[in-house]
Write an enzyme that holds these catalytic residues in place. Structure first.
Site, PDB file in Angstrom:
ATOM      1  N   GLY A 274       0.783  -1.225   0.000  1.00 41.61           N
ATOM      2  CA  GLY A 274       0.000   0.000   0.000  1.00 41.61           C
ATOM      3  C   GLY A 274       0.815   1.275   0.000  1.00 41.61           C
TER       4      GLY A 274
ATOM      5  N   TYR B 130     -10.899   3.516  14.792  1.00 41.90           N
ATOM      6  CA  TYR B 130      -9.955   4.015  13.789  1.00 41.90           C
ATOM      7  C   TYR B 130      -9.933   5.538  13.786  1.00 41.90           C
ATOM      8  CZ  TYR B 130      -7.824   4.930   9.228  1.00 41.90           C
ATOM      9  OH  TYR B 130      -7.016   5.393   8.220  1.00 41.90           O
TER      10      TYR B 130
END
Length: 323
Positions: A53, A204
């Protein structure tokens, strides 16, 4: 990758075209890494979560700039594969793997100890590793796992490496946050699981708010040292971070994937903070996914909250007992 957590059926069917248009409109950054001439010959960088990523794209760019590039990864197999790919693509042999699990304070300490023993300098630390969608769980060290991986591990790592960063000044700390920090909340009870964030994927968002607060307080403490610290949002990026989500969320992600930034595009704001001349000397700030200075949320600008979080983090990581 950052996907707004508020969208769930049936609303996402109605909002999907609008969201796709918005994502497409924000794909391009106002700053292009390939046009930046910064050369890092003789410098050392660390990128956490660099086996895939955004992290791998950041490491690839820094290696192309001739930096000694340390990939800090949890998986030896995936990390070594990334090392070999980056070496082949850049021709830089000084790309190395060091194992690091930011969710384990013991792993963070072992990694930092090895860096301090083996490296003579550290010019850029990129705290990129992060996760979303994990179930609530307490680690063997008494920490909630998402908060340990995304916030407390990077907090400890940065502090353990500060003396080396200062000795290498000018140096930079780059913390990958998210636009979703604006819907996060800070409760130090979250760190140990005594209390839980209540909304969908709120853990998150809250860790990303903590990343911004940590950056601001770190920058305050680093004034006059030649070390800067900034936080950034990569934008909505197509990576594998959704792997822990439900099939519904992953299906929505799949539908929107063609309109999102690629990992390479999403890495631009991180690279900007790490190497650009424009970011030199700037500290304690937040950059958006277009590499522009942006005003973070009101909570992220609360200096008293930043100090309270720092002090709690020191206690939980053992930093109050000087390493």
């Amino acid at each position: 990758m950052e996907l707004p957590g508020a969208l769930s059926p049936p609303w996402w069917l109605l909002l999907l075209p609008l969201l796709a248009l918005l994502l497409w409109a924000t794909r391009r950054s106002s700053w292009e890494p390939r046009e930046c001439p910064a050369d890092l010959t003789g410098k050392t960088v660390i990128v956490t979560g660099a086996n895939s990523g955004i992290g791998k794209c950041v490491a690839m760019d820094l290696a192309r700039r001739n930096a000694r590039t340390i990939l800090a990864c949890r998986s030896r197999e995936r990390g070594q594969a990334a090392v070999e790919e980056i070496r082949a693509a850049t021709g830089n042999p000084a790309v190395v793997l060091r194992l690091l699990d930011t969710g384990s304070l013991a792993s963070v300490r072992a990694f930092a100890s090895a860096v301090l023993r083996e490296e003579s300098r550290l010019d850029v630390l990129v705290n990129n590793a992060g996760i979303t969608g994990l179930p609530f769980a307490i680690t063997s060290e008494g920490l909630e796992q998402t908060f340990a991986i995304n916030y407390l591990g990077p907090f400890l790592l940065t502090n353990l490496l500060l003396d080396l960063l200062k000795a290498s000044a000018p140096a930079r700390v780059v913390n990958v946050s998210s636009f979703r920090h604006s819907v996060g909340t800070v409760d130090t009870g979250f760190l140990t699981g005594q209390r839980r964030p209540g909304r969908y994927d709120a853990a998150y968002s809250s860790t990303k708010l903590m990343n911004v607060l940590f950056t601001a307080e770190l920058a305050r403490r680093l004034q006059g040292t030649g070390v800067t610290a900034n936080a950034l949002s990569p934008g909505v990026v197509s990576t594998g971070i959704m792997r822990h989500f439900s099939w519904t969320a992953r299906a929505l992600f799949g539908l929107l994937r063609p309109f999102m930034k690629s990992a390479e595009q999403g890495a631009a704001s991180t690279i900007f903070c790490a190497v650009s001349e424009e970011a030199a000397g700037i500290s304690g700030k937040y950059f958006d996914s277009s590499c522009r200075l942006a005003l973070p949320s009101a909570a992220a600008r609360d200096a008293a909250l930043a100090r309270k979080l720092w002090e709690a983090s020191e206690r939980l990581t053992g930093l109050t007992e000087r390493e």
